[in-house]
Design a protein around this motif. Structure first.
Motif, PDB file in Angstrom:
ATOM      1  N   ARG A 154      -0.783   5.188 -10.320  1.00 56.22           N
ATOM      2  CA  ARG A 154      -0.772   3.809  -9.813  1.00 56.22           C
ATOM      3  C   ARG A 154       0.619   3.210  -9.863  1.00 56.22           C
ATOM      4  NH1 ARG A 154      -2.867   0.592  -6.336  1.00 56.22           N
ATOM      5  NH2 ARG A 154      -4.827   1.705  -6.772  1.00 56.22           N
ATOM      6  N   LYS A 155       1.407   3.565 -10.878  1.00 53.55           N
ATOM      7  CA  LYS A 155       2.778   3.057 -10.957  1.00 53.55           C
ATOM      8  C   LYS A 155       3.599   3.522  -9.752  1.00 53.55           C
ATOM      9  CE  LYS A 155       2.710   2.968 -16.032  1.00 53.55           C
ATOM     10  NZ  LYS A 155       3.287   3.565 -17.268  1.00 53.55           N
ATOM     11  N   VAL A 156       3.409   4.773  -9.356  1.00 49.04           N
ATOM     12  CA  VAL A 156       4.108   5.291  -8.178  1.00 49.04           C
ATOM     13  C   VAL A 156       3.612   4.589  -6.920  1.00 49.04           C
ATOM     14  CG1 VAL A 156       4.538   7.345  -6.776  1.00 49.04           C
ATOM     15  CG2 VAL A 156       4.501   7.526  -9.274  1.00 49.04           C
ATOM     16  N   ILE A 157       2.289   4.423  -6.815  1.00 43.15           N
ATOM     17  CA  ILE A 157       1.693   3.750  -5.651  1.00 43.15           C
ATOM     18  C   ILE A 157       2.241   2.331  -5.513  1.00 43.15           C
ATOM     19  CG2 ILE A 157      -0.452   2.777  -4.751  1.00 43.15           C
ATOM     20  CD1 ILE A 157      -0.385   5.695  -4.240  1.00 43.15           C
ATOM     21  N   ASP A 158       2.243   1.587  -6.607  1.00 43.04           N
ATOM     22  CA  ASP A 158       2.723   0.205  -6.565  1.00 43.04           C
ATOM     23  C   ASP A 158       4.198   0.144  -6.177  1.00 43.04           C
ATOM     24  OD1 ASP A 158       0.244  -0.705  -7.263  1.00 43.04           O
ATOM     25  OD2 ASP A 158       0.709  -1.007  -9.384  1.00 43.04           O
ATOM     26  N   GLU A 159       4.971   1.071  -6.693  1.00 47.74           N
ATOM     27  CA  GLU A 159       6.396   1.118  -6.359  1.00 47.74           C
ATOM     28  C   GLU A 159       6.592   1.397  -4.872  1.00 47.74           C
ATOM     29  OE1 GLU A 159      10.058   4.045  -7.564  1.00 47.74           O
ATOM     30  OE2 GLU A 159       8.807   3.270  -9.213  1.00 47.74           O
ATOM     31  N   ASN A 160       5.803   2.314  -4.332  1.00 48.02           N
ATOM     32  CA  ASN A 160       5.924   2.650  -2.915  1.00 48.02           C
ATOM     33  C   ASN A 160       5.436   1.524  -2.016  1.00 48.02           C
ATOM     34  OD1 ASN A 160       7.053   5.083  -3.477  1.00 48.02           O
ATOM     35  ND2 ASN A 160       5.413   6.334  -2.618  1.00 48.02           N
ATOM     36  N   ILE A 161       4.357   0.868  -2.418  1.00 49.87           N
ATOM     37  CA  ILE A 161       3.862  -0.262  -1.622  1.00 49.87           C
ATOM     38  C   ILE A 161       4.906  -1.366  -1.564  1.00 49.87           C
ATOM     39  CG2 ILE A 161       2.163  -2.129  -1.599  1.00 49.87           C
ATOM     40  CD1 ILE A 161       0.081  -0.148  -2.581  1.00 49.87           C
ATOM     41  N   ALA A 162       5.548  -1.645  -2.696  1.00 48.03           N
ATOM     42  CA  ALA A 162       6.580  -2.681  -2.733  1.00 48.03           C
ATOM     43  C   ALA A 162       7.753  -2.303  -1.834  1.00 48.03           C
ATOM     44  CB  ALA A 162       7.063  -2.893  -4.167  1.00 48.03           C
ATOM     45  N   LYS A 163       8.138  -1.025  -1.853  1.00 49.90           N
ATOM     46  CA  LYS A 163       9.249  -0.588  -1.011  1.00 49.90           C
ATOM     47  C   LYS A 163       8.870  -0.656   0.465  1.00 49.90           C
ATOM     48  CE  LYS A 163      12.026   2.703  -2.294  1.00 49.90           C
ATOM     49  NZ  LYS A 163      12.632   4.027  -2.614  1.00 49.90           N
ATOM     50  N   ALA A 164       7.644  -0.277   0.799  1.00 47.77           N
ATOM     51  CA  ALA A 164       7.191  -0.349   2.189  1.00 47.77           C
ATOM     52  C   ALA A 164       7.134  -1.794   2.668  1.00 47.77           C
ATOM     53  CB  ALA A 164       5.821   0.308   2.333  1.00 47.77           C
ATOM     54  N   GLU A 165       6.752  -2.705   1.793  1.00 50.30           N
ATOM     55  CA  GLU A 165       6.716  -4.116   2.169  1.00 50.30           C
ATOM     56  C   GLU A 165       8.125  -4.662   2.410  1.00 50.30           C
ATOM     57  OE1 GLU A 165       4.274  -6.701   2.761  1.00 50.30           O
ATOM     58  OE2 GLU A 165       3.448  -4.755   3.314  1.00 50.30           O
ATOM     59  N   ARG A 166       9.067  -4.232   1.591  1.00 57.79           N
ATOM     60  CA  ARG A 166      10.453  -4.646   1.824  1.00 57.79           C
ATOM     61  C   ARG A 166      10.938  -4.129   3.173  1.00 57.79           C
ATOM     62  NH1 ARG A 166      10.971  -3.376  -3.739  1.00 57.79           N
ATOM     63  NH2 ARG A 166      11.932  -1.351  -3.266  1.00 57.79           N
ATOM     64  N   LYS A 167      10.578  -2.898   3.500  1.00 57.50           N
ATOM     65  CA  LYS A 167      10.964  -2.341   4.793  1.00 57.50           C
ATOM     66  C   LYS A 167      10.334  -3.139   5.935  1.00 57.50           C
ATOM     67  CE  LYS A 167      12.165   0.535   8.108  1.00 57.50           C
ATOM     68  NZ  LYS A 167      11.416  -0.077   9.232  1.00 57.50           N
ATOM     69  N   ARG A 168       9.076  -3.530   5.778  1.00 56.19           N
ATOM     70  CA  ARG A 168       8.418  -4.313   6.826  1.00 56.19           C
ATOM     71  C   ARG A 168       9.048  -5.699   6.947  1.00 56.19           C
ATOM     72  NH1 ARG A 168       3.656  -7.096   8.003  1.00 56.19           N
ATOM     73  NH2 ARG A 168       3.189  -7.417   5.810  1.00 56.19           N
ATOM     74  N   GLY A 169       9.525  -6.219   5.809  1.00 57.10           N
ATOM     75  CA  GLY A 169      10.209  -7.507   5.845  1.00 57.10           C
ATOM     76  C   GLY A 169      11.496  -7.451   6.643  1.00 57.10           C
ATOM     77  N   VAL A 170      12.289  -6.388   6.443  1.00 54.15           N
ATOM     78  CA  VAL A 170      13.530  -6.281   7.211  1.00 54.15           C
ATOM     79  C   VAL A 170      13.238  -5.902   8.655  1.00 54.15           C
ATOM     80  CG1 VAL A 170      14.916  -5.732   5.186  1.00 54.15           C
ATOM     81  CG2 VAL A 170      13.946  -3.861   6.535  1.00 54.15           C
ATOM     82  N   ALA A 171      12.069  -5.286   8.912  1.00 55.15           N
ATOM     83  CA  ALA A 171      11.670  -5.037  10.300  1.00 55.15           C
ATOM     84  C   ALA A 171      11.454  -6.365  11.026  1.00 55.15           C
ATOM     85  CB  ALA A 171      10.400  -4.192  10.344  1.00 55.15           C
ATOM     86  N   ALA A 172      10.822  -7.316  10.336  1.00 53.17           N
ATOM     87  CA  ALA A 172      10.643  -8.644  10.919  1.00 53.17           C
ATOM     88  C   ALA A 172      11.987  -9.326  11.138  1.00 53.17           C
ATOM     89  CB  ALA A 172       9.760  -9.492  10.005  1.00 53.17           C
ATOM     90  N   MET A 173      12.909  -9.159  10.199  1.00 54.26           N
ATOM     91  CA  MET A 173      14.244  -9.734  10.358  1.00 54.26           C
ATOM     92  C   MET A 173      14.960  -9.129  11.566  1.00 54.26           C
ATOM     93  SD  MET A 173      15.547  -9.808   6.380  1.00 54.26           S
ATOM     94  CE  MET A 173      17.206 -10.306   6.862  1.00 54.26           C
ATOM     95  N   THR A 174      14.795  -7.826  11.755  1.00 50.21           N
ATOM     96  CA  THR A 174      15.436  -7.167  12.893  1.00 50.21           C
ATOM     97  C   THR A 174      14.903  -7.714  14.203  1.00 50.21           C
ATOM     98  OG1 THR A 174      15.656  -5.152  11.563  1.00 50.21           O
ATOM     99  CG2 THR A 174      15.954  -4.946  13.934  1.00 50.21           C
ATOM    100  N   LEU A 175      13.589  -7.893  14.282  1.00 54.97           N
ATOM    101  CA  LEU A 175      12.993  -8.447  15.489  1.00 54.97           C
ATOM    102  C   LEU A 175      13.452  -9.881  15.731  1.00 54.97           C
ATOM    103  CD1 LEU A 175       9.339  -7.084  15.248  1.00 54.97           C
ATOM    104  CD2 LEU A 175      10.931  -6.653  17.122  1.00 54.97           C
ATOM    105  N   GLU A 176      13.476 -10.680  14.670  1.00 54.13           N
ATOM    106  CA  GLU A 176      13.850 -12.079  14.828  1.00 54.13           C
ATOM    107  C   GLU A 176      15.337 -12.254  15.118  1.00 54.13           C
ATOM    108  OE1 GLU A 176      12.124 -14.304  11.455  1.00 54.13           O
ATOM    109  OE2 GLU A 176      10.868 -15.192  13.022  1.00 54.13           O
ATOM    110  N   SER A 177      16.132 -11.226  14.861  1.00 53.16           N
ATOM    111  CA  SER A 177      17.544 -11.316  15.226  1.00 53.16           C
ATOM    112  C   SER A 177      17.721 -11.326  16.739  1.00 53.16           C
ATOM    113  CB  SER A 177      18.318 -10.139  14.623  1.00 53.16           C
ATOM    114  OG  SER A 177      17.992  -8.915  15.265  1.00 53.16           O
TER     115      SER A 177
END
Length: 726
Positions: free
Chosen positions: A488-511
């Protein structure tokens, strides 16, 4: 549904002539129009200008030392029958919980429709017909869209099960493992993994690990897409798709019968470090062809600089305890013993071979580089790297400076220009979080083991472990609570990293994407239709909005809603039907009359048009003159593409916005929406989804894949405008 369980690498998938779900026994009631769209076949991949039909065979190892030998990977070791869905990278259909919807202007990017409904809940059997029946339940719009109450049904109702699935114990098999246990050692000596590079370049690795390049081979949608194409073309597509998505596997000549889950780690890494830093030739527009120079971690690497820092470190190898050759014994940090300046890495040239790709019989499927070359950014000397590897997602605002390496766990050298290896872009992952993003801590378990870990059921969390449901079955290696907690520690770490990636994906689109305040062409009045519009700008000078792989048909559309003084939603455009499709001609609900067609839909998605010799153009998920060919295979075009300026019978229906250009989204809101005087609120957002649902169903995607695609949907450009109606 049987098609949803097809193994992406099974021998069955290499020879069948049609996707299973195209002939599903439940489908006769399907409207002819929708049926014809969903029967439309396949992207006909081969080199542009090819004059020979490519016969598909399982590629065997050319070199005697290649561990992927016929004796190892022959049919006797290939999976048979209907394979498990474990190869979907999604694990079991673990959709126990509904996600809460969010308000239009809230912070949650995964929210439902504009009124806050839950997009992602509900129940349905995963065996329902994904093409013909109302799999996902309910009328997506509820009451009268234009005059009744607000819609309350869940557009994705039924994607998941309300109860966690209890997987059956796996059957013991006497079949030998399809891969040699020494394969990893062999590949590391010739094609080092990104995890090996991490020792000196942890920052680069961390950025890359969640990137679209790192996702290229792990994408469940890619494998479904590629499998469908292989089946529909009788295998004549060959390894066209794999050349870009898995360059190491292509060079290793790994047969398609070998599941990606069983391949060496470096092959699962997609566009890994050596895919760009171990090439020494300029390939240009070569449709994914390139050659990686084999060699262990000590072999020289190509870079955009001249390697002064590296050579300074090599001169002090003893001080830093560096191992520059494999023959050296004892402790020490392995390092490549040379570097060479590779000019294409400093220009867009290194991107073009995979980002400007032509498919047979002459369609440019990947068009981003061509758009870039014709745009203002290219003319002013801005490179792809300046916006996609710079300090700010999607913006040419310079680069971060940092230490380029770590030696002995400490930063080495002077800070210098750092190219961000996240490769800013709008994509996001729908893979199981135990498999992606790449995480060294996840190596304790195999990909197949990770896919049996029920992350949605809460395995490893305190809440779950304190109240384990009676009779819950835990497959190996998850029988012990301690193992589940560690996982679960690995899963949570990966989910957090994937969410950060999705956040910068939104930033890229909004640019790039900008949506103006509403423009009123008529005065709002009770009982009178209102004409209103939004200006949508592509503020980027780099390429069209959207761009990328048009074969995947990414969707970018406006979702606008009108709320009356009583709080009811009285008008909407850009809504989803019960299958989570837009209400256009690809919608089964629209064809069957369950929801009205969205006449004002503003969708920037590029689609294929075909006409099958006679009749008018019609939209199709994939271009194929299906009604003319009983046996689909790739063949040269009969008419030169240069004569028509597009392939015969097929053309692209482009709706994207050119750099620094704009389009007006104009709507007519009917008089029935304005029944009471008072303050009305008009809210809008732009929605981005990397795959449309009808396309995912066409290639046999599982319900869990579609759910993840929608729950990760990116919403940008939120705005709300209040006006008075008298």
């Amino acid at each position: 549904m049987e098609a949803a369980q097809t193994d992406l690498h099974s021998p069955k998938g290499c020879c069948q002539g049609a996707i299973t779900n195209a002939t599903h026994p439940k489908s006769p009631s399907r409207p002819k129009l929708v049926s014809s769209l969903l029967f439309a076949g396949v992207m006909m991949f081969s080199h542009l200008g090819s004059t020979a039909v490519v016969s598909f065979v399982l590629i065997r190892a050319a070199a005697a030392q290649n561990p992927y030998d016929a004796s190892l990977l022959g049919p006797q070791n290939a999976p048979s029958g209907a394979p498990s869905s474990d190869d979907d990278l999604l694990g079991n259909d673990l959709l126990a919980e509904n996600l809460p919807g969010e308000d239009l202007l809230g912070g949650d990017l995964t929210g439902g429709d504009l009124s806050g409904d839950d997009l992602l809940g509900g129940q349905a059997s995963p065996n329902d017909d994904l093409l013909g029946q109302n799999l996902l339940g309910g009328d997506a719009l509820g009451d009268d869209l234009l005059g009744g109450g607000a819609a309350s049904d869940d557009p994705l109702a039924g994607m998941g099960s309300s109860e966690p699935i209890k997987p059956k114990a796996p059957k013991k098999s006497n079949q030998p493992s399809p891969t040699d246990p020494h394969v990893g050692l062999w590949t590391e000596g010739s094609y080092p993994s990104a995890d090996t590079c991490r020792a000196c370049h942890p920052k680069h690795y961390d950025e890359w690990s969640a990137s679209s390049h790192a996702y290229a081979t792990l994408s469940p949608m890619f494998h479904r897409f590629e499998q469908a194409i292989t089946e529909l073309t009788q295998g004549t597509v060959g390894v066209f798709c794999m050349r870009c998505h898995s360059p190491v596997a292509t060079q290793l000549q790994i047969p398609r019968t070998v599941s990606m889950l069983d391949q060496p780690a470096v092959a699962r890494e997609g566009v890994t470090c050596i895919a760009c830093h171990r090439i020494n030739e300029h390939y240009g527009r070569s449709n994914g062809d390139r050659r990686i120079e084999p060699g262990d971690i000590h072999a020289p690497v190509g870079s955009g600089g001249h390697g002064h820092g590296l050579y300074e470190a090599l001169e002090k190898a003893g001080k830093y305890k560096l191992k520059t050759h494999e023959s050296q014994t004892g402790a020490g940090q392995k390092i490549h013993n040379g570097s060479f300046f590779f000019e294409p890495l400093t220009k867009t040239d290194v991107c073009v071979s995979c980002h400007q790709v032509a498919v047979h019989p002459g369609i440019w499927l990947e068009v981003v580089h061509g758009q870039y070359r014709a745009g203002p950014a290219s003319k002013r000397g801005v490179s792809c790297q300046d916006c996609h590897m710079g300090a700010v997602p999607g913006k040419d605002l310079g680069y971060e400076e940092c230490h380029m390496a770590e030696l002995g766990g400490k930063p080495y050298g002077k800070p210098s220009k750092h190219s961000n290896h996240t490769f800013w872009g709008p994509g996001y992952s729908i893979a199981h979080p135990g498999v992606f993003p790449h995480n060294p801590k996840a190596k304790k378990y195999s990909p197949r083991q990770w896919l049996t870990f029920d992350d949605r059921a809460g395995w490893g969390t305190k809440t779950f472990e304190d109240n384990v449901p009676q009779g819950t079955y835990f497959p190996e290696p998850w029988e012990e609570a301690d193992d589940r907690i560690d996982a679960r520690k690995v899963i949570d770490e990966n989910i957090a990293k994937a969410e950060r990636k999705r956040g910068v994906a939104a930033m890229t689109l909004e640019s790039a994407a900008k949506v103006s305040a509403p423009v009123f062409y008529t005065t709002p009045r009770i009982g009178v239709p209102l004409r209103v519009g939004y200006r949508v700008d592509n503020a980027s000078d780099g390429h069209n909005l959207p761009t990328g792989s048009l074969g995947a048909q990414p969707q970018l559309w406006l979702n606008a809603v009108l709320i009356d003084p009583t709080g009811r939603r009285v008008w909407e455009t850009g809504y989803l039907d019960s299958n989570a499709d837009l209400a256009d001609m690809h919608s089964v609900d629209v064809a069957q009359g369950r929801v009205p067609r969205d006449k004002g839909l503003f969708n920037l998605q590029t689609k294929f048009l075909i006409n099958n010799v006679r009749g008018t153009d019609r939209e199709a998920a994939l271009p194929l003159n299906y009604s003319l060919d009983q046996l689909v295979f790739l063949r040269p075009g009969a008419v030169p593409v240069s004569v028509l300026n597009h392939p015969p019978l097929i053309r692209m229906e482009a709706h994207s916005i050119a750099p620094l250009d704009h389009r007006m989204a104009k709507y007519t809101i009917p008089a029935s929406a304005f029944r009471v005087p008072g303050s009305y609120r008009l809210s809008v957002r732009m929605r981005s989804r990397t795959e449309p649902m009808y396309f995912m169903r066409l290639v046999g995607s599982t319900p869990d894949m579609m759910r993840r695609m929608n729950e990760n949907m990116i919403d940008i450009c939120h705005s709300s405008h209040t006006f008075e109606v008298r």
